[in-house]
Design a protein around this motif. Structure first.
Motif, PDB file in Angstrom:
ATOM      1  N   LEU A   1     -59.510  33.133  43.500  1.00  0.00           N
ATOM      2  CA  LEU A   1     -60.145  33.163  42.184  1.00  0.00           C
ATOM      3  C   LEU A   1     -60.057  34.579  41.628  1.00  0.00           C
ATOM      4  O   LEU A   1     -59.847  35.540  42.385  1.00  0.00           O
ATOM      5  N   PRO A   2     -60.175  34.756  40.306  1.00  0.00           N
ATOM      6  CA  PRO A   2     -60.041  36.095  39.722  1.00  0.00           C
ATOM      7  C   PRO A   2     -60.964  37.121  40.395  1.00  0.00           C
ATOM      8  O   PRO A   2     -62.170  36.894  40.536  1.00  0.00           O
ATOM      9  N   GLY A   3     -60.352  38.228  40.832  1.00  0.00           N
ATOM     10  CA  GLY A   3     -61.093  39.278  41.513  1.00  0.00           C
ATOM     11  C   GLY A   3     -61.166  39.110  43.009  1.00  0.00           C
ATOM     12  O   GLY A   3     -61.586  40.020  43.730  1.00  0.00           O
ATOM     13  N   GLY A   4     -60.756  37.951  43.518  1.00  0.00           N
ATOM     14  CA  GLY A   4     -60.844  37.680  44.945  1.00  0.00           C
ATOM     15  C   GLY A   4     -59.680  38.176  45.765  1.00  0.00           C
ATOM     16  O   GLY A   4     -59.691  38.080  46.996  1.00  0.00           O
ATOM     17  N   ASP A   5     -58.679  38.740  45.103  1.00  0.00           N
ATOM     18  CA  ASP A   5     -57.463  39.167  45.802  1.00  0.00           C
ATOM     19  C   ASP A   5     -57.611  40.577  46.373  1.00  0.00           C
ATOM     20  O   ASP A   5     -56.733  41.426  46.195  1.00  0.00           O
ATOM     21  N   VAL A   6     -58.687  40.831  47.090  1.00  0.00           N
ATOM     22  CA  VAL A   6     -58.955  42.182  47.593  1.00  0.00           C
ATOM     23  C   VAL A   6     -58.003  42.572  48.719  1.00  0.00           C
ATOM     24  O   VAL A   6     -57.781  43.766  48.965  1.00  0.00           O
ATOM     25  N   ALA A   7     -57.447  41.582  49.411  1.00  0.00           N
ATOM     26  CA  ALA A   7     -56.528  41.882  50.513  1.00  0.00           C
ATOM     27  C   ALA A   7     -55.131  41.330  50.249  1.00  0.00           C
ATOM     28  O   ALA A   7     -54.321  41.227  51.152  1.00  0.00           O
ATOM     29  N   GLY A   8     -54.841  40.980  49.009  1.00  0.00           N
ATOM     30  CA  GLY A   8     -53.551  40.409  48.660  1.00  0.00           C
ATOM     31  C   GLY A   8     -53.729  39.194  47.778  1.00  0.00           C
ATOM     32  O   GLY A   8     -54.848  38.744  47.525  1.00  0.00           O
ATOM     33  N   SER A   9     -52.629  38.641  47.315  1.00  0.00           N
ATOM     34  CA  SER A   9     -52.683  37.578  46.316  1.00  0.00           C
ATOM     35  C   SER A   9     -53.041  36.213  46.891  1.00  0.00           C
ATOM     36  O   SER A   9     -53.326  35.284  46.142  1.00  0.00           O
ATOM     37  N   THR A  10     -53.018  36.074  48.222  1.00  0.00           N
ATOM     38  CA  THR A  10     -53.392  34.807  48.838  1.00  0.00           C
ATOM     39  C   THR A  10     -54.691  34.981  49.614  1.00  0.00           C
ATOM     40  O   THR A  10     -54.993  36.069  50.111  1.00  0.00           O
ATOM     41  N   PRO A  11     -55.485  33.919  49.736  1.00  0.00           N
ATOM     42  CA  PRO A  11     -56.758  34.026  50.468  1.00  0.00           C
ATOM     43  C   PRO A  11     -56.540  34.447  51.917  1.00  0.00           C
ATOM     44  O   PRO A  11     -55.644  33.931  52.596  1.00  0.00           O
ATOM     45  N   GLN A  12     -57.360  35.373  52.397  1.00  0.00           N
ATOM     46  CA  GLN A  12     -57.209  35.900  53.753  1.00  0.00           C
ATOM     47  C   GLN A  12     -58.567  36.097  54.411  1.00  0.00           C
ATOM     48  O   GLN A  12     -59.542  36.474  53.754  1.00  0.00           O
ATOM     49  N   ASN A  13     -58.604  35.901  55.731  1.00  0.00           N
ATOM     50  CA  ASN A  13     -59.830  36.179  56.485  1.00  0.00           C
ATOM     51  C   ASN A  13     -60.241  37.637  56.354  1.00  0.00           C
ATOM     52  O   ASN A  13     -61.432  37.968  56.308  1.00  0.00           O
ATOM     53  N   ARG A  14     -59.246  38.510  56.301  1.00  0.00           N
ATOM     54  CA  ARG A  14     -59.531  39.944  56.221  1.00  0.00           C
ATOM     55  C   ARG A  14     -60.369  40.275  54.992  1.00  0.00           C
ATOM     56  O   ARG A  14     -61.232  41.151  55.022  1.00  0.00           O
ATOM     57  N   ALA A  15     -60.127  39.584  53.895  1.00  0.00           N
ATOM     58  CA  ALA A  15     -60.863  39.856  52.665  1.00  0.00           C
ATOM     59  C   ALA A  15     -62.361  39.620  52.853  1.00  0.00           C
ATOM     60  O   ALA A  15     -63.185  40.324  52.267  1.00  0.00           O
ATOM     61  N   VAL A  16     -62.711  38.632  53.679  1.00  0.00           N
ATOM     62  CA  VAL A  16     -64.118  38.327  53.943  1.00  0.00           C
ATOM     63  C   VAL A  16     -64.699  39.316  54.942  1.00  0.00           C
ATOM     64  O   VAL A  16     -65.755  39.904  54.740  1.00  0.00           O
ATOM     65  N   ARG A  17     -63.982  39.512  56.032  1.00  0.00           N
ATOM     66  CA  ARG A  17     -64.499  40.337  57.119  1.00  0.00           C
ATOM     67  C   ARG A  17     -64.582  41.810  56.768  1.00  0.00           C
ATOM     68  O   ARG A  17     -65.430  42.531  57.276  1.00  0.00           O
ATOM     69  N   GLU A  18     -63.697  42.271  55.906  1.00  0.00           N
ATOM     70  CA  GLU A  18     -63.620  43.699  55.624  1.00  0.00           C
ATOM     71  C   GLU A  18     -64.003  44.042  54.191  1.00  0.00           C
ATOM     72  O   GLU A  18     -63.665  45.117  53.701  1.00  0.00           O
ATOM     73  N   PHE A  19     -64.725  43.143  53.544  1.00  0.00           N
ATOM     74  CA  PHE A  19     -65.041  43.408  52.142  1.00  0.00           C
ATOM     75  C   PHE A  19     -65.812  44.716  51.981  1.00  0.00           C
ATOM     76  O   PHE A  19     -65.595  45.458  51.018  1.00  0.00           O
ATOM     77  N   GLY A  20     -66.699  45.000  52.909  1.00  0.00           N
ATOM     78  CA  GLY A  20     -67.461  46.245  52.835  1.00  0.00           C
ATOM     79  C   GLY A  20     -66.593  47.480  52.802  1.00  0.00           C
ATOM     80  O   GLY A  20     -66.910  48.458  52.102  1.00  0.00           O
ATOM     81  N   SER A  21     -65.476  47.453  53.513  1.00  0.00           N
ATOM     82  CA  SER A  21     -64.587  48.621  53.518  1.00  0.00           C
ATOM     83  C   SER A  21     -63.886  48.767  52.176  1.00  0.00           C
ATOM     84  O   SER A  21     -63.615  49.897  51.731  1.00  0.00           O
ATOM     85  N   PHE A  22     -63.587  47.653  51.516  1.00  0.00           N
ATOM     86  CA  PHE A  22     -63.002  47.728  50.181  1.00  0.00           C
ATOM     87  C   PHE A  22     -64.009  48.342  49.202  1.00  0.00           C
ATOM     88  O   PHE A  22     -63.641  49.157  48.351  1.00  0.00           O
TER      89      PHE A  22
END
Length: 523
Positions: free
Chosen positions: A406-427
């Motif tokens: 979803l818009p803004g959710g591509d914090v770890a790349g353009s496809t959904p990734q576990n890393r985006a959830v687990r490491e959101f704090g580091s972003f």
């Protein structure tokens, strides 16, 4: 030719449109989670889409949820294993797609005397863990409340409990992001626009959409989706009066918000002796959200409000568990919504199924009506809706949304990734360093609201002065303009209660101040 204000999907502005007629493949009526999700899915399949909503996006049921992405642990009692499994699968799909507005949450269930035996609860939690694959969320466990931090705010009589995982969601922004994504894929989004007339013709539907300023748009659509939530049966009767009358069971759910009751980051699930469930959830940093009730509702779905009896009920049940009593005087905010549930034979409101069903009327150009549903399964509902509808329009694109952020959710790349959830704090920490001219707490709020769209919000700015006027503490003109230009916001209420929950944090009277500012600063 009449000039009609058009809610431009790329900017969110009402702009003159030289034509008073539009043509589309799919007209979606209803701007809640189901309507926005269906518009997004349809636009992503290459279909031309128009969505109209009579109020603001998520103005009703979809912003009045308990704000959980969950399988529905209590639905196991009613043997709704298919619904629970479907929701559990979606739980992790959604967390990956938008880690800025959704995140994992651990729930503590204190065990009280008179409840089911501990071994039976443990067995139910084991089943909950095993019904669907888990990659992001830890499993359930038994805990000693005398040693666990979650035991500290509870009465001493609660010694044993259980802990399990589900997720939390900013429900209003989830609806919004689906609408934004639909618009960016070509859909035209009309808020504050009623479908005042709908006529079935041989080669399609003709609809009249009337904006609140009185101007109108005529839409010729190859198909119509009825996603009007509590108004679904009423709308269907107007659109296809020759068909049989339908009924939804309307269930009112109310919530209260109080000052923060505990410092840890877990939530609670409390069970009343009558079998009802109430959650107590960390909310907006400074508060605790308590809900919900389940009551049959017969009134105007647009004017639903909590009753004194519901407030007392939520306070009393919470006080049964918490050592510090909670009274109606502690309540700082309330909200209520009407859930449109599929009519079944359940006598008790809490037992009514949260599953959904479709009715596809092909007696002429197609009309798809959506009955029921829950926020956790909205994406799957939208996917299944288009799997039904798209073939009738000659579209063979197929499902796509499970692999898209979803818009803004591509914090770890353009496809959904576990890393985006687990490491959101580091972003978030990285963005705080990148925008070190802003207070870290403000960057953290922006990160949670906008994800990677924080860069669009702050583009070209390098100081607090560049953010424009500080309309209220921590609320700058830059953010207000972003809401107006990119998120379909019009009024202060849109901004303070749905695009954000700043209304909880800002001084009394801020809504009037902001509405006055908006009137003096038209875009």
């Amino acid at each position: 030719m009449t000039v009609v204000p058009h809610h431009d999907s790329s900017t969110g502005l009402h702009q003159p449109n030289a034509t008073r007629e539009l043509a589309c493949d799919v007209l979606v009526v209803g701007g809640g989670i189901n309507g926005a999700g269906i518009a997004r899915d349809a636009a992503g399949r290459g279909l031309s889409v128009v969505l109209c909503e009579k109020d603001d996006l998520a103005a009703h049921t979809s912003s009045a949820s308990t704000k959980l992405i969950h399988g529905g642990l209590r639905y196991l009692e009613y043997y709704e294993f298919g619904l629970v499994r479907k929701a559990l699968i979606e739980r992790e799909v959604l967390l990956r797609s938008a880690p800025h507005i959704m995140w994992p949450l651990r729930f503590v269930m204190p065990h009280a005397k008179g409840q089911r035996p501990a071994w039976l609860i443990r067995a139910g939690l084991f089943l909950y863990d095993m019904l669907a694959k888990r990659e992001l969320l830890p499993g359930s466990a038994s805990i000693n409340l005398k040693r666990h931090p979650a035991g500290q705010p509870l009465k001493a009589q609660f010694e044993r409990g259980f802990v399990y995982s589900d997720g939390w969601v900013n429900d209003a922004r989830l609806v919004l992001l689906n609408a934004v994504d639909a618009a960016e894929r070509g859909a035209q989004i009309f808020t504050r626009t009623r479908c005042t007339a709908l006529q079935r013709e041989a080669d399609g539907w003709q609809a009249r959409l009337q904006h609140e300023d009185g101007s109108a748009v005529l839409v010729r659509a190859r198909s119509v989706v009825n996603a009007t939530g509590p108004w679904t049966a009423e709308f269907l009767q107007q659109a296809a009066p020759a068909g049989p009358a339908r009924k939804l069971r309307l269930i009112k759910g109310s919530h209260i918000v109080v000052k923060r009751l505990f410092e840890h980051d877990h939530a609670y699930i409390f069970q009343h002796p009558d079998g009802r469930i109430v959650f107590a959830i960390p909310y907006e940093d400074d508060y605790t959200l308590i809900g919900t009730t389940d009551l049959d509702y017969q009134g105007d779905s647009g004017k639903v409000a909590i009753s004194n009896e519901e407030i007392s009920y939520l306070c009393e049940l919470s006080s049964y568990y918490f050592s510090k009593p909670i009274t109606p005087d502690d309540v700082v905010w309330t909200y209520s919504g009407v859930r449109p549930l599929v009519q079944d034979e359940a006598a008790d409101a809490k037992a009514v199924t949260r599953d959904y069903r479709f009715e596809l009327d092909q007696d002429g150009p197609p009309l798809l009506s959506v009955f029921g549903g829950k926020i956790t399964t909205f994406r799957k509902l939208a996917e299944e809706a288009l799997d039904l509808l798209a073939p009738t329009l000659g579209n063979t694109h197929g499902a796509w949304s499970a692999a898209a952020c979803l818009p803004g959710g591509d914090v770890a790349g353009s496809t959904p990734q576990n890393r985006a959830v687990r490491e959101f704090g580091s972003f978030v920490q990285g963005w705080q360093q990148q925008y070190d001219w802003l207070p870290p707490a403000l960057v953290a709020r922006y990160a949670r609201a906008y994800g990677t769209r924080i860069h669009a919000l702050l583009k070209g700015r390098d100081s607090l002065a560049a953010m424009g006027e500080e309309i209220a503490p921590g609320l700058y003109a830059a953010e207000v303009d972003y809401w107006r230009r990119h998120e379909f916001a019009v009024t202060a209420a849109d901004m303070l209660w749905r695009r954000s929950k700043l209304g909880l944090h800002l001084p009394a009277g801020t809504e009037l101040i902001l509405d006055d500012w908006l009137a003096r600063h038209p875009l």
